[in-house]
Design a protein around this motif. Structure first.
Motif, PDB file in Angstrom:
ATOM      1  N   LEU A 165      -6.802  81.771  71.475  1.00 36.18           N
ATOM      2  CA  LEU A 165      -7.588  81.394  70.629  1.00 36.18           C
ATOM      3  C   LEU A 165      -8.962  81.581  70.619  1.00 36.18           C
ATOM      4  N   THR A 166      -9.499  82.192  69.808  1.00 30.85           N
ATOM      5  CA  THR A 166     -11.016  82.471  69.447  1.00 30.85           C
ATOM      6  C   THR A 166     -11.741  81.682  68.455  1.00 30.85           C
ATOM      7  N   LYS A 167     -10.834  80.829  67.758  1.00 28.88           N
ATOM      8  CA  LYS A 167     -11.375  80.091  66.391  1.00 28.88           C
ATOM      9  C   LYS A 167     -10.327  79.023  66.092  1.00 28.88           C
ATOM     10  N   VAL A 185      -4.726  76.460  79.898  1.00 25.99           N
ATOM     11  CA  VAL A 185      -4.821  77.265  81.107  1.00 25.99           C
ATOM     12  C   VAL A 185      -6.113  78.133  81.285  1.00 25.99           C
ATOM     13  N   GLU A 186      -6.870  77.927  80.187  1.00 27.10           N
ATOM     14  CA  GLU A 186      -8.253  78.319  79.980  1.00 27.10           C
ATOM     15  C   GLU A 186      -9.062  77.615  79.083  1.00 27.10           C
ATOM     16  N   LYS A 199      -9.010  65.693  73.523  1.00 28.13           N
ATOM     17  CA  LYS A 199      -9.623  66.784  73.849  1.00 28.13           C
ATOM     18  C   LYS A 199      -8.789  67.224  75.437  1.00 28.13           C
ATOM     19  N   ILE A 200      -8.645  68.259  75.455  1.00 30.12           N
ATOM     20  CA  ILE A 200      -7.774  68.894  77.048  1.00 30.12           C
ATOM     21  C   ILE A 200      -8.591  69.895  77.384  1.00 30.12           C
ATOM     22  N   ALA A 201      -8.788  70.152  78.960  1.00 29.43           N
ATOM     23  CA  ALA A 201      -9.406  71.270  79.318  1.00 29.43           C
ATOM     24  C   ALA A 201      -8.383  71.839  80.453  1.00 29.43           C
ATOM     25  N   ASN A 221     -12.852  79.436  72.268  1.00 26.13           N
ATOM     26  CA  ASN A 221     -12.191  80.481  73.268  1.00 26.13           C
ATOM     27  C   ASN A 221     -11.427  79.516  74.422  1.00 26.13           C
ATOM     28  N   ALA A 222     -10.090  79.710  74.016  1.00 29.46           N
ATOM     29  CA  ALA A 222      -9.133  78.985  75.116  1.00 29.46           C
ATOM     30  C   ALA A 222      -7.751  79.491  75.060  1.00 29.46           C
ATOM     31  N   LYS A 223      -7.231  79.299  75.846  1.00 28.28           N
ATOM     32  CA  LYS A 223      -5.989  79.993  76.207  1.00 28.28           C
ATOM     33  C   LYS A 223      -4.826  78.949  76.586  1.00 28.28           C
ATOM     34  N   ILE A 224      -3.792  78.741  75.912  1.00 25.19           N
ATOM     35  CA  ILE A 224      -3.018  77.404  76.007  1.00 25.19           C
ATOM     36  C   ILE A 224      -1.372  78.055  75.956  1.00 25.19           C
TER      37      ILE A 224
END
Length: 230
Positions: A165-167, A185-186, A199-201, A221-224
């Motif tokens: 996800l970038t948005k 995962v990122e 919130k998770i990281a 910006n995240a990868k899940i």
């Protein structure tokens, strides 16, 4: 992973039920991070049989017939029950699995604990549980599309999708009769639902109950990983 894990296999549902009154275990691995030249063992490099494999164990030459893959961040592997495997040193991975604790340890690489004692092995049990076939490629191939789910694994035990996800992203789970688990995962993400936020990281997970159908995922910006049961 500071050191490589033991070489092991999980029985299928039928064998696990017969021997342990339990489910077997199918699992998948997503490589979150890996040191240079980090590797895993998964399956065989060539088709073999019980007798031939036992010989390599008895001669402490287990790697002779096994498939070794060097891994990098983002690699994904399906590990169905019966597939022999081991996680190498320097590998950080996310594991999605069928609910079971039945594991047969085939080799612990001759290690001893601080008192000089070796861990128990379960070679005789494992030999009847192993799938001795071989594949040319054990990696799960999938498209990595941004801002939409990319299916990695779809089996009767779990479905896993990858989301880069970038948005901000809205999801609706009206078509599912299952909880949904998200694993980061990122990056970092915020889940917004019913006027609440969580919130998770990296390395953290959240379980969305089946009764919650609409969720907003807030990030730039995240990868899940998205996991549920069909």
């Amino acid at each position: 992973m500071l050191k490589k894990l033991s070489l092991q296999v999980h029985p299928n549902d039928i064998l696990a039920q017969k021997r342990h009154n339990s489910l077997g275990k199918t699992e998948m691995w997503y490589i979150v991070n890996a040191e240079k030249k980090a590797k895993i063992i998964i399956g065989f490099s060539e088709e073999t049989d019980k007798k031939s494999f036992l010989k390599t164990i008895e001669s402490r030459n287990e790697l002779e017939l096994l498939n070794v893959d060097f891994v990098k961040k983002g690699d994904t592997f399906l590990v169905p029950s019966g597939r022999i495997h081991a996680i190498g040193k320097g590998v950080l991975l996310a594991e999605i699995q069928e609910t079971s604790d039945v594991t047969y340890r085939i080799s612990d690489w001759n290690r001893r604990d601080v008192t000089g004692v070796k861990r128990d092995l379960h070679v005789n049990l494992a030999l009847d549980a192993i799938d001795y076939s071989a594949k040319s490629n054990y990696k799960a191939e999938y498209l990595k599309k941004k801002n939409r789910p990319s299916n990695i694994v779809d089996c009767k035990y779990f479905t896993t999708n990858f989301l880069h996800l970038t948005k901000n992203y809205n999801v609706n789970h009206e078509d599912k009769d299952s909880f949904v688990i998200y694993m980061c995962v990122e990056g970092t993400v915020v889940f917004e639902y019913k006027n609440q936020q969580e919130k998770i990281a990296l390395g953290e997970t959240i379980l969305i109950p089946a009764c919650i159908k609409s969720v907003a995922i807030l990030t730039d910006n995240a990868k899940i990983l998205e996991v549920y049961i069909k």
